[in-house]
Design a protein around this motif. Structure first.
Motif, short mmCIF file in Angstrom:
data_model
loop_
_atom_site.label_atom_id
_atom_site.label_comp_id
_atom_site.label_asym_id
_atom_site.label_seq_id
_atom_site.Cartn_x
_atom_site.Cartn_y
_atom_site.Cartn_z
N ASP A 136 3.22 -31.41 -37.72
CA ASP A 136 2.46 -30.19 -37.94
C ASP A 136 1.41 -30.45 -39.01
OD1 ASP A 136 4.03 -28.70 -36.16
OD2 ASP A 136 5.45 -28.12 -37.74
N GLN A 137 0.29 -29.75 -38.89
CA GLN A 137 -0.73 -29.86 -39.92
C GLN A 137 -0.26 -29.21 -41.21
OE1 GLN A 137 -4.70 -28.66 -38.78
NE2 GLN A 137 -4.42 -29.44 -36.70
N VAL A 138 -0.56 -29.84 -42.31
CA VAL A 138 -0.25 -29.31 -43.64
C VAL A 138 -0.92 -27.94 -43.83
CG1 VAL A 138 -0.61 -29.72 -46.12
CG2 VAL A 138 0.09 -31.61 -44.62
N TRP A 139 -2.11 -27.78 -43.29
CA TRP A 139 -2.90 -26.56 -43.41
C TRP A 139 -2.09 -25.32 -43.06
CZ3 TRP A 139 -7.00 -24.80 -45.69
CH2 TRP A 139 -7.75 -23.75 -45.19
N THR A 140 -1.37 -25.39 -41.94
CA THR A 140 -0.59 -24.24 -41.50
C THR A 140 0.87 -24.35 -41.93
OG1 THR A 140 -0.36 -25.33 -39.35
CG2 THR A 140 -2.06 -23.63 -39.55
N ALA A 141 1.46 -25.53 -41.83
CA ALA A 141 2.88 -25.69 -42.12
C ALA A 141 3.23 -25.42 -43.57
CB ALA A 141 3.34 -27.10 -41.73
N GLN A 142 2.31 -25.72 -44.48
CA GLN A 142 2.57 -25.51 -45.90
C GLN A 142 1.84 -24.30 -46.47
OE1 GLN A 142 2.26 -29.08 -48.29
NE2 GLN A 142 3.30 -30.31 -46.75
N GLY A 143 1.22 -23.51 -45.60
CA GLY A 143 0.62 -22.25 -46.02
C GLY A 143 -0.73 -22.34 -46.70
N TRP A 144 -1.41 -23.47 -46.59
CA TRP A 144 -2.73 -23.58 -47.22
C TRP A 144 -3.75 -22.65 -46.55
CZ3 TRP A 144 -3.38 -25.57 -51.84
CH2 TRP A 144 -2.38 -26.42 -52.33
N SER A 145 -3.64 -22.47 -45.27
CA SER A 145 -4.54 -21.55 -44.56
C SER A 145 -4.44 -20.14 -45.16
CB SER A 145 -4.20 -21.53 -43.08
OG SER A 145 -4.95 -20.57 -42.39
N ASP A 146 -3.23 -19.70 -45.41
CA ASP A 146 -3.02 -18.38 -46.01
C ASP A 146 -3.57 -18.32 -47.44
OD1 ASP A 146 -1.72 -17.49 -43.71
OD2 ASP A 146 0.26 -18.03 -44.48
N ARG A 147 -3.39 -19.38 -48.20
CA ARG A 147 -3.86 -19.41 -49.59
C ARG A 147 -5.39 -19.41 -49.68
NH1 ARG A 147 0.09 -24.05 -51.89
NH2 ARG A 147 1.09 -23.91 -49.88
N PHE A 148 -6.04 -20.12 -48.77
CA PHE A 148 -7.50 -20.19 -48.81
C PHE A 148 -8.15 -18.92 -48.28
CE2 PHE A 148 -8.92 -24.83 -49.33
CZ PHE A 148 -7.83 -25.16 -50.11
N GLN A 149 -7.50 -18.23 -47.37
CA GLN A 149 -7.99 -16.97 -46.80
C GLN A 149 -9.45 -17.04 -46.36
OE1 GLN A 149 -7.07 -13.78 -49.54
NE2 GLN A 149 -4.90 -13.92 -49.09
N LEU A 150 -9.76 -18.04 -45.56
CA LEU A 150 -11.12 -18.19 -45.05
C LEU A 150 -11.31 -17.34 -43.81
CD1 LEU A 150 -11.54 -22.04 -45.45
CD2 LEU A 150 -12.38 -20.24 -46.97
N PRO A 151 -12.54 -16.85 -43.60
CA PRO A 151 -12.81 -16.03 -42.42
C PRO A 151 -13.07 -16.90 -41.18
CG PRO A 151 -14.79 -16.19 -43.74
CD PRO A 151 -13.70 -16.92 -44.50
#
Length: 169
Positions: free
Chosen positions: A63-78
């Motif tokens: 799995d990508q770290v971006w989603t699996a470790q919640g970085w996508s949620d932390r960055f909150q990009l549109p």
């Protein structure tokens, strides 16, 4: 030096450059774009990290770290969760902002750790495995890894150049 050590050294150089380029910069510095069509340091570091995350995770079957470790949620990009920045318009580049240096480093370091874990088990024979058959010739793991390192180093160099422009703005 074996294959895994060689690749780990190459990715370690990327990590050093990522840290050097973002350290001590403010949100304003990180978001600076020399003109309306140019990339910011934030976008360049986010993009190179997303590409490494995407490509290595795919090749490793992880799995990508971006989603699996919640970085996508932390960055909150549109942007969509699967976005890597490839083909982004100037407007999309401008939307990648508000991310502090420690967040950029943190995401890169998490991707780096996953990359190193994957590299640890590699031997020379592993580099010949086909990881993408949508190209002619097919892309081997060795070619994919070198491509990611090359892309990452180009983008860290671009980010360093933008950093060098900061006193002139």
């Amino acid at each position: 030096m074996n294959t895994a050590e060689l690749m780990a050294d190459a990715f370690g150089r990327v990590q050093e450059q990522v840290h050097a380029v973002v350290d001590s910069l403010s949100l304003e510095d990180l978001a600076f774009r020399p003109d309306a069509e140019a990339n910011s340091i934030t976008w360049l570091v986010w993009h190179l990290t997303r590409v490494q995350d995407d490509h290595v995770a795919d090749a490793a079957g992880l799995d990508q770290v971006w989603t699996a470790q919640g970085w996508s949620d932390r960055f909150q990009l549109p942007l969509g969760e699967q976005e890597t920045g490839y083909g982004h318009t100037a407007k999309q580049v401008a939307s990648v902002r508000g991310i502090a240096a420690d967040q950029l480093r943190g995401y890169y370091d998490a991707v780096h750790e996953q990359t190193l874990s994957f590299l640890h088990g590699l031997d020379d024979a592993a580099l010949d495995r086909i990881v993408d058959d949508q190209w002619t010739p097919h892309v081997t793991l060795g070619v994919r890894l070198i491509s990611v390192v090359s892309d990452d180093l180009q983008h860290t160099g671009q980010a360093a150049y933008v950093r060098g422009l900061l006193p002139r703005r």
